[in-house]
Design a protein around this motif. Structure first.
Motif, PDB file in Angstrom:
ATOM      1  N   ASP A 241      -4.528  -2.330 -13.808  1.00 39.27           N
ATOM      2  CA  ASP A 241      -3.408  -3.272 -13.605  1.00 39.27           C
ATOM      3  C   ASP A 241      -2.099  -2.503 -13.432  1.00 39.27           C
ATOM      4  OD1 ASP A 241      -4.451  -5.861 -13.593  1.00 39.27           O
ATOM      5  OD2 ASP A 241      -4.479  -6.013 -15.778  1.00 39.27           O
ATOM      6  N   LEU A 242      -1.915  -1.511 -14.280  1.00 43.04           N
ATOM      7  CA  LEU A 242      -0.689  -0.701 -14.213  1.00 43.04           C
ATOM      8  C   LEU A 242      -0.592   0.009 -12.862  1.00 43.04           C
ATOM      9  CD1 LEU A 242       1.794   0.623 -15.475  1.00 43.04           C
ATOM     10  CD2 LEU A 242       0.287   2.211 -16.655  1.00 43.04           C
ATOM     11  N   ALA A 243      -1.716   0.545 -12.398  1.00 47.14           N
ATOM     12  CA  ALA A 243      -1.743   1.231 -11.096  1.00 47.14           C
ATOM     13  C   ALA A 243      -1.325   0.269  -9.987  1.00 47.14           C
ATOM     14  CB  ALA A 243      -3.140   1.788 -10.831  1.00 47.14           C
ATOM     15  N   GLU A 244      -1.816  -0.969 -10.074  1.00 45.81           N
ATOM     16  CA  GLU A 244      -1.468  -1.957  -9.039  1.00 45.81           C
ATOM     17  C   GLU A 244       0.028  -2.267  -9.029  1.00 45.81           C
ATOM     18  OE1 GLU A 244      -4.217  -5.127  -9.785  1.00 45.81           O
ATOM     19  OE2 GLU A 244      -5.842  -4.071  -8.733  1.00 45.81           O
ATOM     20  N   ALA A 245       0.656  -2.200 -10.187  1.00 40.72           N
ATOM     21  CA  ALA A 245       2.107  -2.441 -10.240  1.00 40.72           C
ATOM     22  C   ALA A 245       2.858  -1.401  -9.407  1.00 40.72           C
ATOM     23  CB  ALA A 245       2.587  -2.421 -11.690  1.00 40.72           C
ATOM     24  N   HIS A 246       2.348  -0.174  -9.383  1.00 41.52           N
ATOM     25  CA  HIS A 246       2.986   0.873  -8.561  1.00 41.52           C
ATOM     26  C   HIS A 246       2.870   0.566  -7.076  1.00 41.52           C
ATOM     27  CE1 HIS A 246       2.449   2.871 -12.409  1.00 41.52           C
ATOM     28  NE2 HIS A 246       3.440   3.652 -12.064  1.00 41.52           N
ATOM     29  N   VAL A 247       1.703   0.049  -6.675  1.00 40.68           N
ATOM     30  CA  VAL A 247       1.521  -0.308  -5.264  1.00 40.68           C
ATOM     31  C   VAL A 247       2.508  -1.412  -4.893  1.00 40.68           C
ATOM     32  CG1 VAL A 247      -0.102  -1.196  -3.547  1.00 40.68           C
ATOM     33  CG2 VAL A 247      -0.912   0.366  -5.336  1.00 40.68           C
ATOM     34  N   LYS A 248       2.643  -2.403  -5.779  1.00 46.17           N
ATOM     35  CA  LYS A 248       3.584  -3.508  -5.518  1.00 46.17           C
ATOM     36  C   LYS A 248       5.024  -2.981  -5.446  1.00 46.17           C
ATOM     37  CE  LYS A 248       0.830  -7.171  -5.844  1.00 46.17           C
ATOM     38  NZ  LYS A 248       0.606  -8.122  -4.763  1.00 46.17           N
ATOM     39  N   ALA A 249       5.350  -2.024  -6.306  1.00 46.28           N
ATOM     40  CA  ALA A 249       6.707  -1.466  -6.297  1.00 46.28           C
ATOM     41  C   ALA A 249       6.958  -0.738  -4.974  1.00 46.28           C
ATOM     42  CB  ALA A 249       6.899  -0.523  -7.485  1.00 46.28           C
ATOM     43  N   MET A 250       5.965   0.031  -4.527  1.00 48.18           N
ATOM     44  CA  MET A 250       6.138   0.753  -3.261  1.00 48.18           C
ATOM     45  C   MET A 250       6.204  -0.230  -2.092  1.00 48.18           C
ATOM     46  SD  MET A 250       6.824   3.558  -1.984  1.00 48.18           S
ATOM     47  CE  MET A 250       6.753   4.857  -3.187  1.00 48.18           C
TER      48      MET A 250
END
Ligand code: UD1
Length: 341
Positions: A241-250
């Motif tokens: 889930d945390l990793a996906e937050a980075h994709v959304k931020a990018m």
């Protein structure tokens, strides 16, 4: 291809999971990691999961010359996700200069190179530690920082301030700091996960190593806190889930959707879980009996913290989807793989 992203610390725990999610979402990934707390084989594991092998460079970001040479050799980088940092709270108290040198210089060197190479976007690994023990829960992004409990925590506060100051005078540079709560678990494939060096300082790796027979007994640090069962409360978040937050931020940055060129978001689930609840969940989900005892409080621990995640939900369009049961199941699957159980 959505863009070419430099993932610093991409062989590490959160970095490797983020590399996987970036590739899955259509980004090209280039990893820089000095392997100070990770292994080169992780690059192959990322390939096993995604079918794509990220390019990999082994050097220290504090070496400004090497970093400059890297950007000359690896053309076309469109954004940076910066994980590489020292992260052990206790060690930072013993070796403050190591922490200030590593964590501050690497960010400063990267920002220099963003300017030289016209790379507009950087996502930064921050931490809920910037809040200390907040007066009101759940903690929102507006909560002011408390004096840091450790040099490690101080580096996260200072890095956020550096980005904020730089953003003020550089309209063409954009930053998002993600304030992680407690990342746990592993990729469901069990190809990647956390690989703590030596005795783990964090709760979940200590639990899985105890269940695996590597540690004799888990110490629960204090059961006389003002919480439902007396043990300290945290907001545990699945690393995927945390990793996906980075994709959304990018995605937000390349889509030019930022409201300001320096933004920061809490990344947690919004749920508080006590140490004893974590232990009981682990036992139930994995069918393992954990050997544990209650000991004194650990100095510097906050009593209770969990996130208000409204801002990330609304602005990033991101929400944690995996619960504590899944976190424990995946952490244990990974431990069994590492320990050949
Ligand atoms: C800490 C930092 C966080 C940092 C993270 C990474 C603070 C407030 N937080 O998280 O910023 O990113 O480490 O290292 O400094 N516990 C036990 N027995 C153990 C280990 C832990 O009872 O053997 C308890 C702790 O007392 C705590 C909870 O488990 O209540 C979680 O501890 P841990 O996993 O170490 O994370 P934090 O201290 O919350």
């Amino acid at each position: 291809m959505k863009g070419k992203i430099l993932v610093t610390g991409g062989a590490g725990y959160i970095g490797s999971h983020t590399a996987v999610e970036l590739i899955k979402s259509g980004y090209e990934v280039v990893i820089v990691d000095n392997l100070s707390n990770s292994r080169a084989e992780v690059i192959d594991s990322i390939q096993k999961i995604t079918g794509t092998k990220p390019s990999f460079y082994n050097f220290d970001l504090c070496d400004a010359e090497k970093l400059s040479g890297f950007f000359k050799a690896e053309k076309g980088i469109t954004g940076i996700i910066h994980f590489a940092a020292s992260k052990a709270v206790g060690e930072s108290v013993q070796k403050p200069l190591l922490y200030y040198r590593n964590n501050l210089n690497s960010l400063i060197n990267l920002i220099d190179q963003m300017k030289v190479n016209s790379i507009p976007d950087l996502v930064f690994s921050s931490s809920c530690t910037v809040y200390g023990q907040p007066d009101k829960l759940p903690v929102t992004e507006d909560t002011p920082f408390k004096t840091a409990e450790s040099p490690y925590g101080n580096t996260k506060q200072i890095c956020e301030e550096i980005m904020q100051d730089v953003a003020k005078v550089n309209d063409d540079l954009n930053f998002i700091a993600l304030r992680y709560f407690n990342p746990v678990g592993a990729h469901e494939s069990a190809e990647i996960g956390e690989l703590p060096l030596g005795v783990p300082a964090n709760l979940v790796p200590f639990i899985t190593q105890t269940a695996a027979g590597i540690r004799k007994e888990l110490s629960v640090f204090g059961d006389d806190y003002d919480t439902s069962d007396g043990t300290a409360v945290r907001d545990y978040i699945h690393v995927v889930d945390l990793a996906e937050a980075h994709v959304k931020a990018m995605d937000r940055m390349i889509g030019k959707k930022q409201k300001r060129n320096y933004e920061y978001f809490n990344v947690g689930t919004g749920n508080g879980t006590s140490v004893l609840e974590v232990i009981k969940t682990f036992e139930r989900v994995t069918n393992q009996k954990l050997n544990y005892k209650i000991v004194d409080r650990r100095p510097g621990d906050v009593v209770k913290i969990y996130a208000n995640t409204d801002l990330a939900n609304n602005e990033l369009g991101w929400k944690a989807s995996l619960g504590i049961d899944q976190m424990m199941a995946d952490a244990w699957r990974w431990q069994k793989k590492v320990s050949n159980i």
